[in-house]
Structure formats: C-alpha cells, structure tokens
Scaffold this active site. Structure first.
Site, PDB file in Angstrom:
ATOM      1  N   ASN A  38      47.151 -57.624 -27.784  1.00 17.48           N
ATOM      2  CA  ASN A  38      48.471 -57.005 -27.642  1.00 17.48           C
ATOM      3  C   ASN A  38      48.301 -55.499 -27.851  1.00 17.48           C
ATOM      4  O   ASN A  38      48.106 -55.051 -28.975  1.00 17.48           O
ATOM      5  CB  ASN A  38      49.412 -57.614 -28.694  1.00 17.48           C
ATOM      6  CG  ASN A  38      50.771 -56.940 -28.714  1.00 17.48           C
ATOM      7  OD1 ASN A  38      51.097 -56.159 -27.817  1.00 17.48           O
ATOM      8  ND2 ASN A  38      51.565 -57.246 -29.726  1.00 17.48           N
ATOM      9  N   TRP A  39      48.364 -54.755 -26.745  1.00 14.59           N
ATOM     10  CA  TRP A  39      48.096 -53.313 -26.837  1.00 14.59           C
ATOM     11  C   TRP A  39      49.342 -52.496 -27.203  1.00 14.59           C
ATOM     12  O   TRP A  39      49.276 -51.268 -27.293  1.00 14.59           O
ATOM     13  CB  TRP A  39      47.480 -52.812 -25.519  1.00 14.59           C
ATOM     14  CG  TRP A  39      46.056 -53.272 -25.353  1.00 14.59           C
ATOM     15  CD1 TRP A  39      45.282 -53.887 -26.303  1.00 14.59           C
ATOM     16  CD2 TRP A  39      45.229 -53.145 -24.182  1.00 14.59           C
ATOM     17  NE1 TRP A  39      44.028 -54.158 -25.796  1.00 14.59           N
ATOM     18  CE2 TRP A  39      43.966 -53.708 -24.496  1.00 14.59           C
ATOM     19  CE3 TRP A  39      45.426 -52.620 -22.907  1.00 14.59           C
ATOM     20  CZ2 TRP A  39      42.915 -53.750 -23.582  1.00 14.59           C
ATOM     21  CZ3 TRP A  39      44.375 -52.667 -21.993  1.00 14.59           C
ATOM     22  CH2 TRP A  39      43.142 -53.224 -22.328  1.00 14.59           C
ATOM     23  N   LYS A  40      50.468 -53.175 -27.377  1.00 13.80           N
ATOM     24  CA  LYS A  40      51.692 -52.497 -27.846  1.00 13.80           C
ATOM     25  C   LYS A  40      51.940 -51.218 -27.041  1.00 13.80           C
ATOM     26  O   LYS A  40      51.719 -51.188 -25.847  1.00 13.80           O
ATOM     27  CB  LYS A  40      51.595 -52.247 -29.357  1.00 13.80           C
ATOM     28  CG  LYS A  40      51.244 -53.529 -30.118  1.00 13.80           C
ATOM     29  CD  LYS A  40      51.352 -53.410 -31.609  1.00 13.80           C
ATOM     30  CE  LYS A  40      50.958 -54.753 -32.230  1.00 13.80           C
ATOM     31  NZ  LYS A  40      51.196 -54.826 -33.660  1.00 13.80           N
ATOM     32  N   HIS A  67      58.155 -61.169 -30.631  1.00 11.36           N
ATOM     33  CA  HIS A  67      57.202 -60.442 -31.479  1.00 11.36           C
ATOM     34  C   HIS A  67      57.951 -59.776 -32.628  1.00 11.36           C
ATOM     35  O   HIS A  67      59.077 -59.312 -32.464  1.00 11.36           O
ATOM     36  CB  HIS A  67      56.445 -59.383 -30.663  1.00 11.36           C
ATOM     37  CG  HIS A  67      55.316 -58.790 -31.463  1.00 11.36           C
ATOM     38  ND1 HIS A  67      55.511 -57.757 -32.338  1.00 11.36           N
ATOM     39  CD2 HIS A  67      54.014 -59.129 -31.549  1.00 11.36           C
ATOM     40  CE1 HIS A  67      54.347 -57.474 -32.931  1.00 11.36           C
ATOM     41  NE2 HIS A  67      53.425 -58.296 -32.462  1.00 11.36           N
ATOM     42  N   GLU A  93      57.853 -56.990 -33.976  1.00  9.87           N
ATOM     43  CA  GLU A  93      58.361 -55.625 -33.756  1.00  9.87           C
ATOM     44  C   GLU A  93      59.630 -55.644 -32.910  1.00  9.87           C
ATOM     45  O   GLU A  93      60.512 -54.802 -33.073  1.00  9.87           O
ATOM     46  CB  GLU A  93      57.253 -54.760 -33.141  1.00  9.87           C
ATOM     47  CG  GLU A  93      56.208 -54.404 -34.197  1.00  9.87           C
ATOM     48  CD  GLU A  93      54.777 -54.398 -33.699  1.00  9.87           C
ATOM     49  OE1 GLU A  93      54.547 -54.211 -32.495  1.00  9.87           O
ATOM     50  OE2 GLU A  93      53.874 -54.585 -34.548  1.00  9.87           O
ATOM     51  N   GLU A 150      52.666 -65.321 -36.664  1.00  9.09           N
ATOM     52  CA  GLU A 150      52.271 -63.982 -37.103  1.00  9.09           C
ATOM     53  C   GLU A 150      53.098 -63.584 -38.330  1.00  9.09           C
ATOM     54  O   GLU A 150      54.214 -63.071 -38.187  1.00  9.09           O
ATOM     55  CB  GLU A 150      52.530 -62.965 -35.991  1.00  9.09           C
ATOM     56  CG  GLU A 150      51.736 -63.224 -34.725  1.00  9.09           C
ATOM     57  CD  GLU A 150      51.564 -61.948 -33.908  1.00  9.09           C
ATOM     58  OE1 GLU A 150      50.414 -61.552 -33.696  1.00  9.09           O
ATOM     59  OE2 GLU A 150      52.569 -61.325 -33.506  1.00  9.09           O
ATOM     60  N   GLY A 206      49.212 -55.451 -38.744  1.00 10.48           N
ATOM     61  CA  GLY A 206      48.880 -54.038 -38.829  1.00 10.48           C
ATOM     62  C   GLY A 206      48.649 -53.544 -40.242  1.00 10.48           C
ATOM     63  O   GLY A 206      48.564 -52.338 -40.485  1.00 10.48           O
ATOM     64  N   SER A 259      46.234 -58.869 -38.392  1.00 10.77           N
ATOM     65  CA  SER A 259      44.996 -58.297 -38.918  1.00 10.77           C
ATOM     66  C   SER A 259      43.748 -59.121 -38.603  1.00 10.77           C
ATOM     67  O   SER A 259      42.816 -59.202 -39.411  1.00 10.77           O
ATOM     68  CB  SER A 259      45.118 -58.030 -40.422  1.00 10.77           C
ATOM     69  OG  SER A 259      46.123 -57.051 -40.661  1.00 10.77           O
ATOM     70  N   GLY A 279      46.277 -57.175 -32.388  1.00 11.17           N
ATOM     71  CA  GLY A 279      46.792 -55.844 -32.091  1.00 11.17           C
ATOM     72  C   GLY A 279      45.704 -54.792 -32.243  1.00 11.17           C
ATOM     73  O   GLY A 279      44.892 -54.563 -31.341  1.00 11.17           O
ATOM     74  N   GLY A 280      45.660 -54.146 -33.408  1.00 14.28           N
ATOM     75  CA  GLY A 280      44.784 -52.997 -33.628  1.00 14.28           C
ATOM     76  C   GLY A 280      43.345 -53.198 -33.188  1.00 14.28           C
ATOM     77  O   GLY A 280      42.758 -52.334 -32.519  1.00 14.28           O
TER      78      GLY A 280
HETATM   79  P1  PGA Z   1      47.476 -56.559 -35.726  1.00 13.62           P
HETATM   80  O1  PGA Z   1      48.747 -56.921 -34.791  1.00 13.62           O
HETATM   81  O2  PGA Z   1      46.300 -57.345 -35.186  1.00 13.62           O
HETATM   82  O3  PGA Z   1      47.292 -55.076 -35.560  1.00 13.62           O
HETATM   83  O4  PGA Z   1      47.823 -56.966 -37.116  1.00 13.62           O
HETATM   84  C1  PGA Z   1      48.981 -58.238 -34.362  1.00 13.62           C
HETATM   85  C2  PGA Z   1      50.226 -58.283 -33.504  1.00 13.62           C
HETATM   86  O5  PGA Z   1      51.160 -57.518 -33.746  1.00 13.62           O
HETATM   87  O6  PGA Z   1      50.319 -59.090 -32.544  1.00 13.62           O
END
Ligand code: PGA
Length: 258
Positions: A8-10, A96, A98, A169, A175, A214, A235-236
């Site tokens: 997930n590159w957000k 998600h 966010e 999640e 994050g 994470s 994500g990250g």
């Molecule tokens: P993260 O994000 O791996 O940076 O914790 C995961 C996500 O938001 O899908």
C-alpha cells in the site's frame, strides 16, 4: 489458497517513481515467486496505469486504494471502480484505517463501498482493526465484529471466496514500528475467520485474511507462517523495491536459500 503479498503506497511516489519501483520489484521477484504467492500493489491513482503496465508478470496485480459508490457522475474529486479497472486495477481497498480515522468514513459507507466494488468486478480487500484504547478496554472482538458485519452487510452470500479478503490492521501498529505479537495476530485472525464463516458459511475458509501493521522484511517470515494469515498488507516497508521484494519472498524456500 495463495498468499497475497500486498503493498500500500498511500500518498507516496510520482508516476515515474512508482513505475520504476514496480519494474524493479518484478525484476527482483518474478522468476523466484513461489507458486503459492501473489503480489499486489496499490499505487496512488495517478500512477495506476503505469504501475499496472509495469507489473507485467504472472501473479502480479495492481489495485486502487479507494473509490466511490457510483459508476460516474457529478462527484468532484471521486473515482469509480470502472475507472480503476480501466487503468489496470484488479483490486480495490476499503475501510483502511486512514480512511476511517483521518477521512472520517463510517462503517456503513465502508460496507457500501465493499459491496459496490465487488458488484463492479473488482476483487476487494476490506480492512478492519481496533485502536489502542479499544484494545486496552478489552473491545477488540467487539470492534472487529461491528466493522465486519457492517462492512459485509450488502455482499452477496455466494460471493466467490477468491474475490473477497479481509485485512486485519490494528490501528496502533500501522506506521508505528510496533507490530502485533503472534498471539494477538492468531487470536484476531481466528476471530475474523469465525465471523466470516458465520456470514458466508464454509466458503469463508477459502477467503484470505491479511495482516497489516509494521510488517518488515525481518518479521514477515514469522507472521506469514501463523494460523489464518493468508497474506500481508504493507505500507512503509513496501516503498522500496529491495525491501518489499524481501517481504514478498519471506519465509519461502527461495528466501531461505538466499
Ligand atoms: P505500515 O502500514 O506497514 O506502514 O504499518 C500498513 C498499512 O497502512 O496498510
């Protein structure tokens, strides 16, 4: 059931950067990808076409991070599942954290999106997860059940199991570098499976449940081997091709030989 290794590159990466990372990823993993794994990348909308073209190998897919619940119309700033498909997306993401907690999407809206994406022919990953105060208050199952029942309310009971996945999640792990422990993951995933079975019957045993929060190259091998963990949503650590390629192969026979 194939494991789904999703990035997930957000709101990161220009079109060029995204396409380059996707090409590097294919170069690093396509010839080593185990038969029981698939790779999925959710780039920003602006890079979707370039990324879907770059993911030109068996088992690699692109997806849209969000969409609205109409085919087209006067909805400034929104994008439809048809537009995502037109740009090469096979998957859509709903719920998600966010979108729930930064953009204010409620359980019911998330449910409408999940059903609509499926109806439009996308495969959909519905994200659920508790906040830290909810975990401390012993409400993990209550939150997951509420988000799942609302999120799945309008999904046809006979949906093909490979078209619907859930990502667990925990919000406090996204994050933050704080990954959920194995027992927490196994308990939550077992509970998600139980709710899925109660909604869809035995078919639900073929639906994938992903863990996100994470995930890194160093912890992915252990996570992916846990009961009821059928993939990861990253994500990250998915933003660099080298890091995400190690995640994609983590715990596989090939990775252990490298
Ligand atoms: P993260 O994000 O791996 O940076 O914790 C995961 C996500 O938001 O899908």
């Amino acid at each position: 059931m194939k494991k789904l290794m999703a990035a997930n590159w957000k709101m990161y990466k220009t079109w060029d950067e995204a396409e380059t990372t996707a090409r590097e990823l294919v170069g690093l993993t396509a010839d080593k990808l185990p038969e029981d794994r698939e790779v999925l990348v959710f780039p920003p909308f602006t890079a979707l076409k370039g990324v879907s073209n770059a993911l030109d190998a068996d088992g690699f897919f692109a997806g849209g991070q969000d969409y609205y619940i109409e085919k087209e119309g006067a909805f400034t700033g929104e994008i439809s599942p048809m537009m995502l498909k037109d740009a090469g997306a096979a998957y859509g993401l709903t719920g998600h954290s966010e979108r729930r907690h930064v953009l204010g999407e409620g359980d019911e809206f998330v449910g409408q999106k999940t059903a609509y994406g499926l109806e439009c022919g996308l495969k959909v990953i519905l994200c659920v997860g508790e906040k830290i105060d909810e975990r401390r208050a012993g409400k993990v199952e209550e939150v997951l059940e509420r988000q799942l029942r609302a999120g799945l309310a309008d999904v046809p009971r006979d949906v093909a199991p490979d078209r619907l996945s859930v990502a667990y999640e925990p919000v406090w792990a996204i994050g933050t570098g704080e990954v959920a422990g194995p027992a927490e993951i196994v308990d939550a995933h077992g509970f998600v499976r139980k709710i899925l079975v109660s909604v869809f019957g035995e078919n639900a045993n073929e639906m994938r449940i992903l863990y996100g929060g994470s995930v890194k190259p160093d912890n992915c091998g252990e996570i992916i081997a846990l009961d009821n963990v059928d993939g990861v949503l990253v994500g990250g650590a998915s933003l660099q091709s080298e890091s995400f390629s190690r995640i994609v192969l983590a715990g596989s026979a090939i990775a252990n030989k490298v």
